[in-house]
Motif scaffolding. Structure first.
Motif, PDB file in Angstrom:
ATOM      1  N   GLY A  92       0.836  -1.205   0.000  1.00 57.93           N
ATOM      2  CA  GLY A  92       0.000   0.000   0.000  1.00 57.93           C
ATOM      3  C   GLY A  92       0.864   1.245   0.000  1.00 57.93           C
ATOM      4  O   GLY A  92       1.511   1.573   0.980  1.00 57.93           O
ATOM      5  N   PHE A  93       0.913   1.939  -1.121  1.00 54.68           N
ATOM      6  CA  PHE A  93       1.783   3.112  -1.247  1.00 54.68           C
ATOM      7  C   PHE A  93       1.016   4.427  -1.206  1.00 54.68           C
ATOM      8  O   PHE A  93       1.566   5.472  -1.476  1.00 54.68           O
ATOM      9  CB  PHE A  93       2.594   3.022  -2.544  1.00 54.68           C
ATOM     10  N   ILE A 150      -1.473  12.393  17.363  1.00 56.57           N
ATOM     11  CA  ILE A 150      -1.246  11.027  16.908  1.00 56.57           C
ATOM     12  C   ILE A 150      -0.845  11.057  15.435  1.00 56.57           C
ATOM     13  O   ILE A 150      -1.442  11.778  14.637  1.00 56.57           O
ATOM     14  CB  ILE A 150      -2.530  10.170  17.063  1.00 56.57           C
ATOM     15  N   GLU A 151       0.162  10.266  15.069  1.00 51.26           N
ATOM     16  CA  GLU A 151       0.587  10.158  13.674  1.00 51.26           C
ATOM     17  C   GLU A 151       0.125   8.829  13.096  1.00 51.26           C
ATOM     18  O   GLU A 151       0.360   7.769  13.691  1.00 51.26           O
ATOM     19  CB  GLU A 151       2.109  10.274  13.559  1.00 51.26           C
ATOM     20  N   LEU A 152      -0.533   8.880  11.938  1.00 49.41           N
ATOM     21  CA  LEU A 152      -1.005   7.677  11.266  1.00 49.41           C
ATOM     22  C   LEU A 152      -0.386   7.556   9.884  1.00 49.41           C
ATOM     23  O   LEU A 152      -0.054   8.562   9.266  1.00 49.41           O
ATOM     24  CB  LEU A 152      -2.536   7.717  11.108  1.00 49.41           C
ATOM     25  N   SER A 153      -0.246   6.327   9.403  1.00 46.64           N
ATOM     26  CA  SER A 153       0.165   6.120   8.019  1.00 46.64           C
ATOM     27  C   SER A 153      -0.995   6.514   7.107  1.00 46.64           C
ATOM     28  O   SER A 153      -2.132   6.718   7.565  1.00 46.64           O
ATOM     29  CB  SER A 153       0.523   4.647   7.780  1.00 46.64           C
ATOM     30  N   TYR A 154      -0.721   6.597   5.814  1.00 42.63           N
ATOM     31  CA  TYR A 154      -1.781   7.012   4.884  1.00 42.63           C
ATOM     32  C   TYR A 154      -2.962   6.040   4.906  1.00 42.63           C
ATOM     33  O   TYR A 154      -4.123   6.460   4.937  1.00 42.63           O
ATOM     34  CB  TYR A 154      -1.220   7.110   3.465  1.00 42.63           C
ATOM     35  N   LYS A 155      -2.697   4.726   4.901  1.00 39.60           N
ATOM     36  CA  LYS A 155      -3.775   3.740   4.899  1.00 39.60           C
ATOM     37  C   LYS A 155      -4.565   3.793   6.200  1.00 39.60           C
ATOM     38  O   LYS A 155      -5.795   3.666   6.206  1.00 39.60           O
ATOM     39  CB  LYS A 155      -3.214   2.333   4.683  1.00 39.60           C
ATOM     40  N   GLU A 156      -3.889   3.949   7.323  1.00 40.24           N
ATOM     41  CA  GLU A 156      -4.575   4.068   8.615  1.00 40.24           C
ATOM     42  C   GLU A 156      -5.469   5.306   8.628  1.00 40.24           C
ATOM     43  O   GLU A 156      -6.595   5.267   9.127  1.00 40.24           O
ATOM     44  CB  GLU A 156      -3.544   4.124   9.745  1.00 40.24           C
ATOM     45  N   THR A 190      -4.996  -8.135   4.953  1.00 37.83           N
ATOM     46  CA  THR A 190      -4.338  -6.824   4.979  1.00 37.83           C
ATOM     47  C   THR A 190      -5.163  -5.840   5.788  1.00 37.83           C
ATOM     48  O   THR A 190      -4.623  -5.030   6.549  1.00 37.83           O
ATOM     49  CB  THR A 190      -4.165  -6.281   3.546  1.00 37.83           C
ATOM     50  N   LEU A 191      -6.481  -5.895   5.642  1.00 39.30           N
ATOM     51  CA  LEU A 191      -7.385  -5.023   6.380  1.00 39.30           C
ATOM     52  C   LEU A 191      -7.252  -5.249   7.882  1.00 39.30           C
ATOM     53  O   LEU A 191      -7.146  -4.297   8.658  1.00 39.30           O
ATOM     54  CB  LEU A 191      -8.827  -5.263   5.933  1.00 39.30           C
ATOM     55  N   ASP A 192      -7.232  -6.506   8.303  1.00 41.11           N
ATOM     56  CA  ASP A 192      -7.144  -6.816   9.732  1.00 41.11           C
ATOM     57  C   ASP A 192      -5.846  -6.300  10.346  1.00 41.11           C
ATOM     58  O   ASP A 192      -5.834  -5.791  11.469  1.00 41.11           O
ATOM     59  CB  ASP A 192      -7.251  -8.335   9.950  1.00 41.11           C
ATOM     60  N   VAL A 193      -4.764  -6.419   9.595  1.00 41.74           N
ATOM     61  CA  VAL A 193      -3.465  -5.933  10.082  1.00 41.74           C
ATOM     62  C   VAL A 193      -3.513  -4.423  10.293  1.00 41.74           C
ATOM     63  O   VAL A 193      -3.060  -3.906  11.319  1.00 41.74           O
ATOM     64  CB  VAL A 193      -2.335  -6.301   9.094  1.00 41.74           C
ATOM     65  N   HIS A 194      -4.079  -3.702   9.338  1.00 42.61           N
ATOM     66  CA  HIS A 194      -4.142  -2.240   9.444  1.00 42.61           C
ATOM     67  C   HIS A 194      -5.111  -1.785  10.537  1.00 42.61           C
ATOM     68  O   HIS A 194      -4.838  -0.797  11.226  1.00 42.61           O
ATOM     69  CB  HIS A 194      -4.527  -1.627   8.092  1.00 42.61           C
TER      70      HIS A 194
END
Length: 225
Positions: A92-93, A150-156, A190-194
């Protein structure tokens, strides 16, 4: 009028895409290498970036990542290599959609329009949410829990956005995968991990994300507050 930035090293493809986009009512600018394209993408005078993955000086994955660190702008990735598609699925980029070469020009322009429509629809929704200990301002990219940034990744970030905009309704797994990963997702784990990572980063507010077994997830405030 929406301006499209094409970052592509094949000038024949650039001119073909440019002709069709301009015929569709878009303004078009272009760059022939990743480093130049990144600089142009960060100037904030474009509405969407059409980004080839195989580029000189800086590849498309790195360009996408660096754009996402600064700007919330639609990105449509383009590649002919199956290995690139596998990378996008697995990591996921931050792209909004993916189109594989070769593609028809009618389909190509339609995909550009679809990505822009989805982006505008999300952008025009309420940008500030305050639920329990969670404060989110999507327009300013501010997320706080109990007053702490809080800092999140783009997907989060995208997951949180979709869950909050559902206004307490259950969002199915397929819907989350489609809205966050676009049309190139394959594995739902992948969804569960994120989701797990998002819950951890949100600390106490992570408990607001409820699992609905075999269906999906919903975001609800803490009923004990």
């Amino acid at each position: 009028m929406s301006k499209i930035l094409i970052i592509e090293d094949d000038e024949n493809i650039i001119h073909l895409e440019k002709d069709y986009l301009e015929a569709g009512g878009f303004e078009v600018d272009f760059a022939v290498d990743g480093e130049t394209g990144l600089g142009m993408a960060l100037k904030k005078n474009n509405s969407l970036v059409l980004l080839d993955i195989m580029l000189p000086r800086l590849d498309g994955f790195e360009v996408c990542k660096r754009i996402r660190q600064v700007r919330d702008i639609p990105i449509l990735l383009v590649s002919a290599k199956k290995e690139d598609l596998d990378k996008i699925n697995g990591l996921g980029f931050g792209a909004d959609d993916y189109i594989a070469k070769p593609f028809g020009m009618v389909e190509f322009v339609s995909r550009v329009r679809a990505v822009l429509r989805r982006y505008e629809k999300t952008k025009n929704k309420n940008s500030i949410f305050e639920i329990g200990k969670l404060y989110v301002d999507f327009e300013k990219h501010i997320i706080k829990v109990s007053g702490e940034a809080i800092e999140l990744s783009y997907k989060e970030y995208k997951l949180l956005s979709v869950l909050l905009e559902a206004d307490g309704k259950v969002v199915t797994r397929d819907e989350l995968l489609q809205k966050v990963w676009g049309e190139f997702y394959e594995e739902s784990r992948t969804l569960d991990v994120h989701i797990r990572k998002l819950r951890v980063k949100l600390k106490v507010a992570g408990n607001y994300i409820k699992t609905v077994k075999n269906i999906g997830y919903q975001f609800m405030g803490d009923t004990n507050e």
